[in-house]
Design a protein around this motif. Structure first.
Motif, PDB file in Angstrom:
ATOM      1  N   ALA A 206       0.701  -1.195  -0.017  1.00  0.00           N
ATOM      2  CA  ALA A 206       0.137  -0.033   0.037  1.00  0.00           C
ATOM      3  C   ALA A 206       0.828   1.307  -0.086  1.00  0.00           C
ATOM      4  O   ALA A 206       0.525   2.307  -0.392  1.00  0.00           O
ATOM      5  CB  ALA A 206      -0.846  -0.042   1.269  1.00  0.00           C
ATOM      6  N   GLY A 207       1.993   1.334   0.287  1.00  0.00           N
ATOM      7  CA  GLY A 207       2.956   2.485   0.499  1.00  0.00           C
ATOM      8  C   GLY A 207       4.211   2.144   1.242  1.00  0.00           C
ATOM      9  O   GLY A 207       4.472   0.510   1.405  1.00  0.00           O
ATOM     10  N   ARG A 208       4.979   2.977   1.502  1.00  0.00           N
ATOM     11  CA  ARG A 208       6.373   2.779   2.378  1.00  0.00           C
ATOM     12  C   ARG A 208       6.472   3.797   3.471  1.00  0.00           C
ATOM     13  O   ARG A 208       5.872   4.779   3.131  1.00  0.00           O
ATOM     14  CB  ARG A 208       7.564   2.898   1.197  1.00  0.00           C
ATOM     15  CG  ARG A 208       7.554   2.139   0.056  1.00  0.00           C
ATOM     16  CD  ARG A 208       8.519   1.057   0.420  1.00  0.00           C
ATOM     17  NE  ARG A 208       8.656  -0.026  -0.685  1.00  0.00           N
ATOM     18  CZ  ARG A 208       9.531  -1.001  -0.875  1.00  0.00           C
ATOM     19  NH1 ARG A 208      10.538  -0.868   0.509  1.00  0.00           N
ATOM     20  NH2 ARG A 208       9.995  -1.717  -1.755  1.00  0.00           N
ATOM     21  N   ARG A 209       6.919   3.431   4.204  1.00  0.00           N
ATOM     22  CA  ARG A 209       7.569   4.073   5.514  1.00  0.00           C
ATOM     23  C   ARG A 209       8.707   3.959   5.963  1.00  0.00           C
ATOM     24  O   ARG A 209       9.278   2.836   6.281  1.00  0.00           O
ATOM     25  CB  ARG A 209       6.640   3.702   6.934  1.00  0.00           C
ATOM     26  CG  ARG A 209       6.652   4.779   7.976  1.00  0.00           C
ATOM     27  CD  ARG A 209       6.230   3.907   9.508  1.00  0.00           C
ATOM     28  NE  ARG A 209       4.885   3.535   9.187  1.00  0.00           N
ATOM     29  CZ  ARG A 209       4.058   2.613   9.822  1.00  0.00           C
ATOM     30  NH1 ARG A 209       4.903   1.719  10.820  1.00  0.00           N
ATOM     31  NH2 ARG A 209       2.923   2.302   9.744  1.00  0.00           N
ATOM     32  N   PHE A 211      10.764   3.714   3.661  1.00  0.00           N
ATOM     33  CA  PHE A 211      10.926   2.735   2.675  1.00  0.00           C
ATOM     34  C   PHE A 211      10.973   1.311   3.212  1.00  0.00           C
ATOM     35  O   PHE A 211      11.102   0.434   2.458  1.00  0.00           O
ATOM     36  CB  PHE A 211      12.629   2.870   2.246  1.00  0.00           C
ATOM     37  CG  PHE A 211      12.608   2.304   0.584  1.00  0.00           C
ATOM     38  CD1 PHE A 211      11.991   3.104  -0.464  1.00  0.00           C
ATOM     39  CD2 PHE A 211      13.142   1.282   0.306  1.00  0.00           C
ATOM     40  CE1 PHE A 211      12.166   2.868  -1.675  1.00  0.00           C
ATOM     41  CE2 PHE A 211      13.282   1.031  -0.970  1.00  0.00           C
ATOM     42  CZ  PHE A 211      12.600   1.620  -2.033  1.00  0.00           C
ATOM     43  N   GLU A 212      10.090   1.169   4.216  1.00  0.00           N
ATOM     44  CA  GLU A 212       9.805  -0.168   4.639  1.00  0.00           C
ATOM     45  C   GLU A 212       8.342  -0.306   3.967  1.00  0.00           C
ATOM     46  O   GLU A 212       7.653   0.339   4.218  1.00  0.00           O
ATOM     47  CB  GLU A 212       9.717  -0.281   6.198  1.00  0.00           C
ATOM     48  CG  GLU A 212       9.352  -1.743   6.772  1.00  0.00           C
ATOM     49  CD  GLU A 212       9.491  -1.810   8.237  1.00  0.00           C
ATOM     50  OE1 GLU A 212       9.076  -3.053   8.761  1.00  0.00           O
ATOM     51  OE2 GLU A 212       9.717  -0.815   8.887  1.00  0.00           O
ATOM     52  N   ARG A 213       7.943  -1.712   3.539  1.00  0.00           N
ATOM     53  CA  ARG A 213       6.758  -2.055   3.080  1.00  0.00           C
ATOM     54  C   ARG A 213       5.718  -1.760   3.846  1.00  0.00           C
ATOM     55  O   ARG A 213       5.753  -2.395   5.104  1.00  0.00           O
ATOM     56  CB  ARG A 213       6.875  -3.405   2.399  1.00  0.00           C
ATOM     57  CG  ARG A 213       7.724  -3.300   1.066  1.00  0.00           C
ATOM     58  CD  ARG A 213       7.815  -4.945   0.795  1.00  0.00           C
ATOM     59  NE  ARG A 213       8.237  -4.938  -0.741  1.00  0.00           N
ATOM     60  CZ  ARG A 213       8.642  -6.057  -1.275  1.00  0.00           C
ATOM     61  NH1 ARG A 213       8.220  -7.307  -0.755  1.00  0.00           N
ATOM     62  NH2 ARG A 213       8.975  -6.155  -2.515  1.00  0.00           N
ATOM     63  N   LEU A 214       4.658  -1.221   3.232  1.00  0.00           N
ATOM     64  CA  LEU A 214       3.030  -1.382   4.224  1.00  0.00           C
ATOM     65  C   LEU A 214       2.367  -2.088   3.401  1.00  0.00           C
ATOM     66  O   LEU A 214       2.156  -2.054   2.288  1.00  0.00           O
ATOM     67  CB  LEU A 214       2.650   0.124   4.450  1.00  0.00           C
ATOM     68  CG  LEU A 214       3.447   1.217   5.284  1.00  0.00           C
ATOM     69  CD1 LEU A 214       2.809   2.534   5.157  1.00  0.00           C
ATOM     70  CD2 LEU A 214       3.748   0.499   6.579  1.00  0.00           C
ATOM     71  N   TYR A 215       1.561  -3.180   4.209  1.00  0.00           N
ATOM     72  CA  TYR A 215       0.966  -4.065   3.380  1.00  0.00           C
ATOM     73  C   TYR A 215      -0.842  -3.785   3.837  1.00  0.00           C
ATOM     74  O   TYR A 215      -0.974  -3.507   4.679  1.00  0.00           O
ATOM     75  CB  TYR A 215       1.337  -5.655   3.859  1.00  0.00           C
ATOM     76  CG  TYR A 215       2.702  -5.871   3.565  1.00  0.00           C
ATOM     77  CD1 TYR A 215       2.933  -6.576   2.132  1.00  0.00           C
ATOM     78  CD2 TYR A 215       3.658  -5.464   4.540  1.00  0.00           C
ATOM     79  CE1 TYR A 215       4.413  -6.968   2.078  1.00  0.00           C
ATOM     80  CE2 TYR A 215       5.015  -6.168   4.173  1.00  0.00           C
ATOM     81  CZ  TYR A 215       5.297  -6.790   3.049  1.00  0.00           C
ATOM     82  OH  TYR A 215       6.398  -7.065   2.935  1.00  0.00           O
TER      83      TYR A 215
END
Length: 427
Positions: A206-209, A211-215
């Motif tokens: 869904a996005g990046r925080r 650069f860590e993946r958000l699912y």
């Protein structure tokens, strides 16, 4: 096959044209339409976490268009009206146009039906960490995937760590359960489960925080119109067409090879042979020989041979050069990533970008963004044999200055030794 033979220089121009380097950079402001046109042309933007210069997926667009708004690309990737989705099966982890989502659903189905304690489905294409992890988890923690999915459903978008339903984690001092995947990819169990759910299409990024993946659940992230599914045969043909248009001219391995991640959308060898045959019959591919290339090559029916007047610094993960063997053949340029090489063994530097001038790769430029001192650092620069430094220095200096301004850095600091380094420093 009746076929003609083309020279390696012709093949090189065709490849560069297919990748967008025959087009001049926009004279005015670069907008979303320019970004969209390049992404549609090259098919995928490979994602990589290294940030010593700039995240890699930003660089191919700069190479072709010059300065543009990275925020605009972020919105295309992860905004509410996104035009791209992130998936692992576009060469490697990549950003891919939403129009291609239905083309990958058959591969998601292969992951969904896989029985992990049996032989692997030949259509399965998932990271080795998922394969080895799911083999273990299906025996040790068979309910974990459902629990992780329930957590994402309740709380998404979340990171893999936040999706852990019971908080159980290995400590850094604990032994790796799957040594075959190596320390870097020896994921926590919740990470394995959520990446499996990504492979099956039940969740998406869904996005990046930082650069860590958000699912999150796929239906909450992607528009309903792209969640349809094409038949596997039709999807495979279209994926290879995309590869062929983006490459211009290529061997079967370059189009869709599995070994070493050489292809755009890798296919099993027998499947690839069948699909290429179907595209030959349809006239989408034309059999051709490339001088000096022993393997059969194929020309896209859309391919063009145009003059190339490019000037660009290429990310190590740019689709023009990510196939290192192809790069060697087309450009007589032997190139390997140095970021995993011990410092004492590096020849050309750490994060080395090839410099494209005209239709040749003429130099290797080690670059680093020193954000604290607002400087683009050039610790090493090496001209290719036989190419005069005077031919390279001025256009390279112009490109370095352009890149520094795009990255909002105040200066270019050249500490590189040698003739080319000194020539750059004098400009």
């Amino acid at each position: 096959m009746a076929e003609e033979t083309i020279s390696i220089s012709t093949a090189r121009r065709i490849a560069l044209t297919a990748q967008g380097f025959a087009d001049p950079r926009p004279a005015g402001r670069v907008d979303v339409r320019h970004l969209r046109r390049v992404i549609d042309r090259i098919g995928v933007l490979q994602v990589d976490s290294v940030n010593v210069l700039c995240r890699s997926h930003y660089l191919p667009l700069f190479a072709r268009l010059g300065p543009y708004s990275r925020t605009a690309l972020d919105r295309m990737c992860w905004g509410d009206d996104r035009e791209l989705f992130e998936f692992f099966w576009g060469h490697k982890a990549s950003l891919i146009p939403l129009s291609s989502y239905p083309l990958l659903r058959w591969r998601m189905r292969a992951a969904e039906r896989q029985i992990w304690n049996a032989s692997l489905d030949p259509e399965l294409a998932v990271p080795c960490s998922v394969v080895e992890g799911m083999r273990r988890l299906s025996e040790e923690r068979p309910g974990l995937v459902d629990d992780v999915l329930a957590t994402v459903t309740e709380r998404g978008p979340i990171t893999a760590g936040e999706a852990n339903p019971d908080g159980q984690r290995r400590r850094t001092t604990d032994p790796d359960p799957d040594p075959s995947t190596g320390r870097m990819w020896n994921w926590q169990d919740a990470k394995i489960a959520i990446e499996y759910l990504l492979c099956t299409g039940q969740v998406t990024i869904a996005g990046r925080r930082n650069f860590e993946r958000l699912y999150d659940l796929t239906e909450r992230v992607l528009p309903a119109g792209v969640l349809s599914e094409l038949g596997a045969d039709e999807a495979r043909r279209e994926l290879v067409r995309i590869s062929a248009r983006a490459l211009g001219v290529a061997t079967a391995r370059e189009l869709c090879g599995v070994s070493g991640g050489t292809g755009y959308f890798p296919l099993p060898t027998a499947t690839a042979k069948q699909v290429i045959g179907e595209l030959l019959d349809a006239g989408d591919l034309i059999p051709i020989r490339v001088e000096g290339v022993p393997q059969q090559s194929y020309l896209s029916s859309d391919a063009e041979d145009r003059p190339i007047r490019a000037r660009a610094l290429l990310s190590p993960f740019d689709s023009l050069i990510w196939n290192r063997d192809r790069t060697h053949r087309l450009f007589d340029f032997f190139y390997r990533i140095s970021i995993y090489t011990p410092a004492a063994q590096r020849v050309h530097g750490y994060y080395v970008l090839p410099f494209l001038l005209g239709d040749r790769l003429v130099a290797r430029v080690d670059l680093k963004a020193d954000r604290q001192n607002s400087a683009l650092l050039v610790p090493t620069v090496t001209a290719e044999p036989g190419i005069p430094d005077t031919e390279i220095a001025e256009p390279l200096a112009a490109e370095l200055n352009l890149m520094a301004r795009w990255l909002e850095l105040d200066q270019v600091l050249i500490t590189a030794q040698g003739n080319l380094g000194r020539a750059l420093g004098e400009l």
